[in-house]
Design a protein around this motif. Sequence first.
Motif, short mmCIF file in Angstrom:
data_model
loop_
_atom_site.label_atom_id
_atom_site.label_comp_id
_atom_site.label_asym_id
_atom_site.label_seq_id
_atom_site.Cartn_x
_atom_site.Cartn_y
_atom_site.Cartn_z
N VAL A 208 24.63 14.56 -40.35
CA VAL A 208 23.34 14.03 -40.79
C VAL A 208 23.49 13.28 -42.11
O VAL A 208 22.97 12.18 -42.29
N LEU A 211 24.97 9.92 -41.47
CA LEU A 211 23.98 8.97 -40.94
C LEU A 211 23.02 8.52 -42.04
O LEU A 211 22.68 7.34 -42.13
N GLN A 212 22.62 9.45 -42.86
CA GLN A 212 21.60 9.13 -43.86
C GLN A 212 22.08 8.14 -44.91
O GLN A 212 21.27 7.49 -45.56
N MET A 214 24.34 5.75 -44.06
CA MET A 214 24.53 4.47 -43.35
C MET A 214 23.23 3.71 -43.15
O MET A 214 23.23 2.48 -43.12
N PRO B 28 21.49 10.91 -50.19
CA PRO B 28 20.99 11.90 -49.24
C PRO B 28 21.06 13.34 -49.76
O PRO B 28 20.24 14.18 -49.42
N LEU B 93 14.92 6.27 -44.65
CA LEU B 93 14.71 7.52 -43.90
C LEU B 93 13.24 7.73 -43.59
O LEU B 93 12.85 8.78 -43.09
N PHE B 117 19.56 16.47 -35.65
CA PHE B 117 19.29 15.04 -35.84
C PHE B 117 17.80 14.69 -35.78
O PHE B 117 17.29 13.97 -36.62
N PHE B 122 16.60 10.92 -36.49
CA PHE B 122 17.63 10.29 -35.66
C PHE B 122 17.48 10.78 -34.23
O PHE B 122 17.49 11.98 -33.97
N SER B 201 29.20 -0.35 -40.87
CA SER B 201 29.51 0.93 -41.53
C SER B 201 30.08 1.90 -40.51
O SER B 201 29.60 1.97 -39.39
N ARG B 203 31.48 6.07 -40.35
CA ARG B 203 31.77 7.34 -41.00
C ARG B 203 32.40 8.25 -39.98
O ARG B 203 31.95 8.30 -38.84
#
Lengths: 230, 230
Positions: A208, A211-212, A214, B28, B93, B117, B122, B201, B203
Amino acid sequence: MTMGFTPAPTGDHPPGADAPEVVVQRLPLYVRVLAQFEAAGAEMVSSEQLGAQLQMTPAQIRKDLSYFGRFGKQGRGYNVKRLALELRSILGLDRQWNAGLVGVGRLGRAIIAYPGFRPEGFRIVAAFDADSDVVGSDIGDIQVRSINQIKKSVDDLGIRIGIVAVPAADAQGVIDALVAAGIKAILNYAPVAAHVPNDVSIRGVDPVLALQSMTYFLKPHNAGASAAGD
Amino acid sequence: MTMGFTPAPTGDHPPGADAPEVVVQRLPLYVRVLAQFEAAGAEMVSSEQLGAQLQMTPAQIRKDLSYFGRFGKQGRGYNVKRLALELRSILGLDRQWNAGLVGVGRLGRAIIAYPGFRPEGFRIVAAFDADSDVVGSDIGDIQVRSINQIKKSVDDLGIRIGIVAVPAADAQGVIDALVAAGIKAILNYAPVAAHVPNDVSIRGVDPVLALQSMTYFLKPHNAGASAAGD
DNA sequence: GTTTGTGAAGGATTTCACAGCA
DNA sequence: TGCTGTGAAATCCTTCACAAAC
């Protein structure tokens, strides 16, 4: 190959004891890429080739390696097999490490079932949970024990690594228990910034969070991007 | 100093567009800790308090925030609710993000089942796989589609994020396909150092890598440790 | 010719320390 | 008084560039 001698203390660096943490974190990447080159049948690699695979500058790779020894030959590069072995030994990947998993909910079970640890030398040898309904049962070939037996199990089974897969609210308590049991390396799947004494390593696995950060770059105005090792 | 007429942020920094990537990655964490403070009923927090929770220096937190605006009040600290809102907006977000998952093996299914998520905005709206046996089936409420329909689905469903859960050997190909489909943010569970253009991006979520660098510190001679945000 | 290992340079990030405001 | 926001200093990390080695 783990012969008794430290690479070659010829450089200017101290043995390798003072390597920055960022460097240590990149070592496993090198090990992984070396395995690919080895699988492809390469006998030697240059820092240039390694860098191309990892999208890093050759200079950085050479500098990183130089913290630990002089592994290359000028004009020729690095012997793939030897460098891989050497790095595995530096990282302690030439042995098996026993891990204890705390939390056998959905996530914990998925972790037990994950086939990626074993081949790399990480073995989950015990699982712990607070729920007395599951304590005593087996998951695969792993016994679920009571959470307040952590210390005893750590000692009895030679557990050196703790894996935390409990809800966020319980994570700090579990981590404290692991630390009290003498654990010095913790892999934390719970979404919390945990607190540990500074002789204990802790790494978070937190999709998470990934994702946050990105999404910032997905917002229209922000271009550019980022590559984070995986 | 070169300020024309920037409405909201009064600082000296440009709007926030040039914040270093490390800083963006920490945002985040701040959001998460702020949520804790909010849940605990706090109305204001100081950088000192945030730092204590996150084991960071207060100065770093203030500096990080200063890239994006002036959110605090001297002598009083930050308004918890407002700062949280502000950061969520900066990170994007405050909306929902649709994700497409590639690979519905064991790991892919665990990711679909992962309940972490959705509450963070998400949503996995489609799954893809190469195996024609699973294409067409449903996993939970998600349809499994053929991997060569990625582009169409990305467009039709508004997918902005790709999640890769295929074997290492297939990962780069899948990532190339996602990139070709216009995806700019990828969460990669495969244990490979993937190659992406630099407006994308990526990750990695890689527990093995995390373990492999911690073992270094478990070897007797190496003391000290590390805390990596989680 | 090629490529390492490494001082020195350069860049990036973190911390300091304090003016300014509530 | 208490705490932010921020230039300047300090630290950390990466890249350069080249002598030495093959």
